[in-house]
Write a protein that holds these residues in place. Sequence first.
Motif, PDB file in Angstrom:
ATOM      1  N   SER A 107      -2.881  -0.232  -8.031  1.00 31.31           N
ATOM      2  CA  SER A 107      -4.257   0.365  -8.114  1.00 31.31           C
ATOM      3  C   SER A 107      -5.253  -0.749  -8.605  1.00 31.31           C
ATOM      4  O   SER A 107      -6.304  -0.618  -8.311  1.00 31.31           O
ATOM      5  N   ASN A 154       2.208   9.009  -6.068  1.00 32.60           N
ATOM      6  CA  ASN A 154       0.780   8.574  -6.842  1.00 32.60           C
ATOM      7  C   ASN A 154      -0.140   7.566  -5.922  1.00 32.60           C
ATOM      8  O   ASN A 154      -1.199   7.807  -5.945  1.00 32.60           O
ATOM      9  N   ASP A 188      -3.833   8.922  -4.481  1.00 34.54           N
ATOM     10  CA  ASP A 188      -5.050   7.923  -4.924  1.00 34.54           C
ATOM     11  C   ASP A 188      -5.699   7.378  -3.772  1.00 34.54           C
ATOM     12  O   ASP A 188      -6.787   6.774  -3.876  1.00 34.54           O
TER      13      ASP A 188
END
Length: 229
Positions: A42, A66, A70
């Motif tokens: 991230s 995830n 994203d």
Amino acid sequence: MTKILVVDDEPAISTLLKYSLEQNGYQVIVATDGKSAYDLISEQSFDAVLLDLMLPIMDGMTVLKNVRQDKITTPVLLVTAKGDEFDRVFGLELGADDYITKPFSPREVVARLKAVLRRSQTDQVKSKKTDIIEIQNIVIDDDKKIVTRSGDTLTLTPREYELLLYFSQRVGRVIDRETILTAVWGYEFVGESRMVDMHISNLREKIENNPKSPQLLKTVRGFGYTLVN
């Protein structure tokens, strides 16, 4: 330098992968749990991720899910246990780019990684390509279906647009009337070549500075028409 994230909680495997990849010229970052891996992906930019599924804190499948939620498109190569077909299939459905099963050889990992990186680079090049075609002072935006001439938007009929787009994708080629008719109008109009002449005449009125002396869409007597750049 190509930057790879290796995610595995077994020190022997992560050390082996890090050494092998660095020997092949890659920069390698190691994460030993899923939460750390997710945070790194991230926060930083990686060229690819080698992701083990069996991880502490957050499992590899959750990390992958995830990351894709994203909208992070970094290529992910899953590392799965031999025989876990469900995990492999589910991982691919979630957005993994490939998988490799344990036990594996470092050479196999490097080869799979190179293949994933090549595909990713090809996709990036394709994504950068636009549907905009420029021919002299004419700009065709095929995504928006807009044609401009010296910055001014032209009002073309759908058939005129299709005709111009057809020629713009074949700049410099001399194309006979029957070929144009079949490609733009369809086989049911074969034999009605005067329709081509009429539409080209109308199109010239809109794209040429002087339609009576065309400099873009020219006639090649005895053969057909050509669009020049």
